[in-house]
Motif scaffolding. Structure first.
Motif, PDB file in Angstrom:
ATOM      1  N   LYS A  13      29.421 -43.907  -7.025  1.00  0.00           N
ATOM      2  CA  LYS A  13      29.850 -45.190  -7.567  1.00  0.00           C
ATOM      3  C   LYS A  13      30.337 -44.973  -8.993  1.00  0.00           C
ATOM      4  N   LYS A  14      31.428 -45.656  -9.335  1.00  0.00           N
ATOM      5  CA  LYS A  14      31.993 -45.501 -10.679  1.00  0.00           C
ATOM      6  C   LYS A  14      30.978 -45.844 -11.757  1.00  0.00           C
ATOM      7  N   THR A  15      30.139 -46.831 -11.497  1.00  0.00           N
ATOM      8  CA  THR A  15      29.169 -47.255 -12.511  1.00  0.00           C
ATOM      9  C   THR A  15      28.067 -46.223 -12.728  1.00  0.00           C
ATOM     10  N   LYS A  16      27.906 -45.273 -11.801  1.00  0.00           N
ATOM     11  CA  LYS A  16      26.835 -44.273 -11.904  1.00  0.00           C
ATOM     12  C   LYS A  16      27.349 -42.889 -12.290  1.00  0.00           C
ATOM     13  N   ARG A  17      28.627 -42.753 -12.535  1.00  0.00           N
ATOM     14  CA  ARG A  17      29.197 -41.419 -12.727  1.00  0.00           C
ATOM     15  C   ARG A  17      28.975 -40.845 -14.123  1.00  0.00           C
ATOM     16  N   TRP A  18      28.672 -41.677 -15.103  1.00  0.00           N
ATOM     17  CA  TRP A  18      28.616 -41.183 -16.486  1.00  0.00           C
ATOM     18  C   TRP A  18      27.486 -40.194 -16.715  1.00  0.00           C
ATOM     19  N   ASP A  41      35.213 -49.225  -6.234  1.00  0.00           N
ATOM     20  CA  ASP A  41      33.827 -48.917  -6.586  1.00  0.00           C
ATOM     21  C   ASP A  41      33.508 -47.428  -6.610  1.00  0.00           C
TER      22      ASP A  41
END
Length: 93
Positions: A13-18, A41
């Motif tokens: 998920k893009k929100t978890k990639r950092w 997403d």
């Protein structure tokens, strides 16, 4: 003798990639990030790693991003819910 390396794709998920990208930077692992046009997403991070690096990345994904999918060079896809030995077996066949 040259060590064997594997090109692995991680779909997350893009929100978890950092956090994952931060780990890659800390470990000095070169990565490429791909965005899926039809799905806002998800992003795909491709890495070229040896088996030890892969185990470390897998453990991170297993603990923090278990909903992510891993794609092996032969196209096998699975979620990070299995023991690492399962992946190792698939890669060394």
């Amino acid at each position: 003798m040259k060590e064997k390396r594997f090109n692995i794709d991680i779909v997350l998920k893009k929100t978890k990639r950092w956090d994952f990208k931060e780990l890659l930077i800390q470990k000095n692992i070169i990565y490429f990030e791909w965005f899926v046009e039809l799905n806002e997403d998800v992003s795909i991070i491709s890495v070229d790693v040896n088996i030890d690096e892969l185990e470390e990345l897998y453990n991170f994904i297993f603990e923090k991003l278990s909903e992510s999918r891993i794609v092996l060079p032969n196209g096998t896809r699975f979620q990070a819910k299995l023991p690492f030995d399962f992946i190792k077996t698939k890669l060394t066949k």
